[in-house]
Design a protein around this motif. Structure first.
Motif, mmCIF file in Angstrom:
data_model
loop_
_atom_site.group_PDB
_atom_site.id
_atom_site.type_symbol
_atom_site.label_atom_id
_atom_site.label_comp_id
_atom_site.label_asym_id
_atom_site.label_seq_id
_atom_site.Cartn_x
_atom_site.Cartn_y
_atom_site.Cartn_z
ATOM 1 N N VAL A 12 0.853 -1.186 0.000
ATOM 2 C CA VAL A 12 0.000 0.000 0.000
ATOM 3 C C VAL A 12 0.889 1.234 0.000
ATOM 4 C CG1 VAL A 12 -0.149 0.147 2.520
ATOM 5 C CG2 VAL A 12 -2.010 1.061 1.109
ATOM 6 N N GLN A 13 0.389 2.316 -0.531
ATOM 7 C CA GLN A 13 1.132 3.576 -0.498
ATOM 8 C C GLN A 13 0.992 4.235 0.863
ATOM 9 O OE1 GLN A 13 -0.294 5.979 -3.783
ATOM 10 N NE2 GLN A 13 1.354 5.239 -5.111
ATOM 11 N N ALA A 14 1.959 5.043 1.195
ATOM 12 C CA ALA A 14 1.913 5.778 2.456
ATOM 13 C C ALA A 14 0.619 6.584 2.544
ATOM 14 C CB ALA A 14 3.118 6.707 2.562
ATOM 15 N N GLY A 15 0.017 6.544 3.728
ATOM 16 C CA GLY A 15 -1.259 7.206 3.944
ATOM 17 C C GLY A 15 -2.444 6.306 3.738
ATOM 18 N N GLY A 16 -2.208 5.143 3.167
ATOM 19 C CA GLY A 16 -3.283 4.208 2.897
ATOM 20 C C GLY A 16 -3.632 3.351 4.096
ATOM 21 N N SER A 17 -4.523 2.394 3.860
ATOM 22 C CA SER A 17 -5.005 1.525 4.927
ATOM 23 C C SER A 17 -4.919 0.066 4.515
ATOM 24 C CB SER A 17 -6.469 1.851 5.263
ATOM 25 O OG SER A 17 -6.614 3.175 5.730
ATOM 26 N N LEU A 18 -4.747 -0.780 5.516
ATOM 27 C CA LEU A 18 -4.785 -2.224 5.334
ATOM 28 C C LEU A 18 -5.444 -2.835 6.552
ATOM 29 C CD1 LEU A 18 -1.252 -3.195 3.934
ATOM 30 C CD2 LEU A 18 -3.435 -3.385 2.737
ATOM 31 N N SER A 19 -5.988 -4.027 6.358
ATOM 32 C CA SER A 19 -6.599 -4.737 7.463
ATOM 33 C C SER A 19 -6.038 -6.135 7.529
ATOM 34 C CB SER A 19 -8.119 -4.796 7.275
ATOM 35 O OG SER A 19 -8.734 -5.470 8.341
ATOM 36 N N LEU A 20 -5.694 -6.567 8.736
ATOM 37 C CA LEU A 20 -5.217 -7.919 8.975
ATOM 38 C C LEU A 20 -6.254 -8.663 9.798
ATOM 39 C CD1 LEU A 20 -1.501 -7.226 10.013
ATOM 40 C CD2 LEU A 20 -2.431 -7.591 7.723
ATOM 41 N N SER A 21 -6.350 -9.960 9.564
ATOM 42 C CA SER A 21 -7.255 -10.792 10.338
ATOM 43 C C SER A 21 -6.558 -12.082 10.707
ATOM 44 C CB SER A 21 -8.523 -11.097 9.533
ATOM 45 O OG SER A 21 -9.425 -11.874 10.287
ATOM 46 N N CYS A 22 -6.909 -12.614 11.865
ATOM 47 C CA CYS A 22 -6.299 -13.847 12.335
ATOM 48 C C CYS A 22 -7.379 -14.711 12.967
ATOM 49 C CB CYS A 22 -5.210 -13.527 13.355
ATOM 50 S SG CYS A 22 -4.495 -14.967 14.181
ATOM 51 N N ALA A 23 -7.495 -15.941 12.484
ATOM 52 C CA ALA A 23 -8.483 -16.878 13.016
ATOM 53 C C ALA A 23 -7.785 -17.962 13.809
ATOM 54 C CB ALA A 23 -9.288 -17.487 11.871
ATOM 55 N N ALA A 24 -8.266 -18.178 15.027
ATOM 56 C CA ALA A 24 -7.693 -19.193 15.898
ATOM 57 C C ALA A 24 -8.586 -20.428 15.911
ATOM 58 C CB ALA A 24 -7.546 -18.641 17.307
ATOM 59 N N SER A 25 -7.954 -21.590 15.934
ATOM 60 C CA SER A 25 -8.709 -22.843 16.022
ATOM 61 C C SER A 25 -7.910 -23.860 16.805
ATOM 62 C CB SER A 25 -9.028 -23.371 14.615
ATOM 63 O OG SER A 25 -7.837 -23.676 13.916
ATOM 64 N N GLY A 26 -8.583 -24.897 17.263
ATOM 65 C CA GLY A 26 -7.914 -25.943 18.002
ATOM 66 C C GLY A 26 -8.308 -25.946 19.464
ATOM 67 N N SER A 72 -16.785 -11.665 19.342
ATOM 68 C CA SER A 72 -17.400 -12.068 20.607
ATOM 69 C C SER A 72 -17.044 -13.493 20.995
ATOM 70 C CB SER A 72 -18.919 -11.919 20.519
ATOM 71 O OG SER A 72 -19.432 -12.700 19.455
ATOM 72 N N ALA A 73 -16.771 -14.326 20.012
ATOM 73 C CA ALA A 73 -16.392 -15.712 20.308
ATOM 74 C C ALA A 73 -14.923 -15.836 20.686
ATOM 75 C CB ALA A 73 -16.699 -16.603 19.105
ATOM 76 N N LYS A 74 -14.192 -14.728 20.545
ATOM 77 C CA LYS A 74 -12.759 -14.703 20.858
ATOM 78 C C LYS A 74 -11.984 -15.741 20.052
ATOM 79 C CE LYS A 74 -13.239 -12.823 25.502
ATOM 80 N NZ LYS A 74 -12.902 -12.987 26.934
ATOM 81 N N THR A 75 -12.373 -15.875 18.790
ATOM 82 C CA THR A 75 -11.641 -16.775 17.914
ATOM 83 C C THR A 75 -11.000 -16.049 16.754
ATOM 84 O OG1 THR A 75 -13.636 -17.247 16.609
ATOM 85 C CG2 THR A 75 -13.145 -18.717 18.466
#
Length: 122
Positions: A12-26, A72-75
């Motif tokens: 992304v260029q400076a000033g832009g936005s990104l979103s990260l996501s992480c799913a937990a299982s097990g 809410s499920a904290k996953t």
């Protein structure tokens, strides 16, 4: 076995936005904290943001620009990154700290995602 699967990141260029996501299982047990760290070559991995029970922490360098959230499920934990700067370029890792009873003993464990590259161009 606990698994963390990350998604998001990219260029992304400076000033832009990104979103990260992480799913937990097990077999997680009870969650103590979920968060994001980042690392650049030659430097130590550093905390970006984390959520513990009743508290949220941010690195000074990202305060006001990044927002961490957990479902809410904290996953699933997400990191919304706005007003990105070239110095935010790094590999971002999802982290989970959790407790479970193993053989009658409460054990605290740490799990890491595989990492996702975030590159901010100037």
């Amino acid at each position: 076995q606990v698994q963390l699967v990350e998604s998001g990141g990219g260029l992304v260029q400076a000033g832009g936005s990104l979103s990260l996501s992480c799913a937990a299982s097990g077999s997680i047990g009870s969650i103590t904290a979920m968060g994001w760290y980042r690392q650049v070559p030659g430097k130590q991995r550093e905390l970006v943001a984390a959520i513990t029970s009743g508290d949220t922490k941010y690195a000074d360098s990202v305060k006001g620009r990044f927002t961490i959230s957990i479902d809410s499920a904290k996953t699933r934990v997400a990191l919304q990154m706005n007003s990105l700067k070239p110095e935010d370029t790094a590999v971002y890792y999802c982290n989970l700290v959790y407790r479970k009873v193993v053989g009658g003993i409460r054990v605290t464990s740490n799990a890491w995602g595989q990492g996702t590259q975030v590159t901010v161009s100037s």
